[in-house]
Design a protein around this motif. Sequence first.
Motif, PDB file in Angstrom:
ATOM      1  N   SER A 165       0.829  -1.208   0.000  1.00 13.69           N
ATOM      2  CA  SER A 165       0.000   0.000   0.000  1.00 13.69           C
ATOM      3  C   SER A 165       0.865   1.261   0.000  1.00 13.69           C
ATOM      4  O   SER A 165       0.590   2.222  -0.729  1.00 13.69           O
ATOM      5  N   LEU A 166       1.914   1.259   0.816  1.00 12.90           N
ATOM      6  CA  LEU A 166       2.797   2.430   0.876  1.00 12.90           C
ATOM      7  C   LEU A 166       3.552   2.632  -0.430  1.00 12.90           C
ATOM      8  O   LEU A 166       3.623   3.754  -0.957  1.00 12.90           O
ATOM      9  N   PHE A 170       2.337   5.424  -3.077  1.00 15.64           N
ATOM     10  CA  PHE A 170       3.265   6.535  -3.331  1.00 15.64           C
ATOM     11  C   PHE A 170       3.357   6.836  -4.828  1.00 15.64           C
ATOM     12  O   PHE A 170       3.387   8.000  -5.251  1.00 15.64           O
TER      13      PHE A 170
END
Length: 266
Positions: A165-166, A170
């Motif tokens: 997810s990060l 991003f």
Amino acid sequence: DTYLISGKVIKGGTLNEQQYITLEDVTLEGGTLEKKTQIPGQVKVKVFNDSNTIYSGDKVSFVGRYEYVYKEYFENRPINAGNSTAEVCVKENLNIVRGSGIKYNVLKWSKKQLDGAMNQKEASLAYSMLFGDKTLLDGKVKDNFSETGLAHVLAVSGLHVGFISLLVGFILKRIIKNKWVYSSVLVTILIGYAYLCGFSASIVRAIIMSAMLMIAQNLGDQYDGLNALGFAGLVNFIINPLCVFNVGFLLSFIVVLSILGFALPI
């Protein structure tokens, strides 16, 4: 008794320095049986001196001998439903039919890329950590992780969903400006990853909670972790009611519940 046993490989590894694979959709022929018989649940297979590389998704057949029959041991024990229902020993070499389909090909391509970037042992370890598939992992490496209390590192969990997810988020934020489109694309990617990992309970929980977090943020509402956890548990239960007997499911939810109920307030 000895039977002709066929089934689909779903995982593998070592147990007490013995190589094994786990099968589903298992059928038996021959022996004392008058016709082909479907075996419920999963069957653990001990493999002796087989030099072939076996991947999850492959279909195998072999002549094997039961060590015990599920009816005698598991019939009245519903807590074991969905787990190994019998153990067999391979008496002759495995006959392997390679798998097919999007999932199988994507996983095989991923393994090929890892093999090209590092040595075989490191590639197998990286593959196991990425997808939770220990079929190709060296037995000694797996034993070392178990003995040092780090076996959970090889299991796909919410931590993986968080990293993806990060990282993906991003990148997507610099490409997609609409928050709803961004959230939809990210959740779709996470669902695709869960598909590759076999939709384990911890992955499903993490994706549902992540989706509810994004919905709350997009609506400008306050995110309630306990409600999200409860909803994730309900969805898991609807998909597979027997998940309440799965140790991985219980540990995943208990840990998150502890964090939400005790750690965060502190």
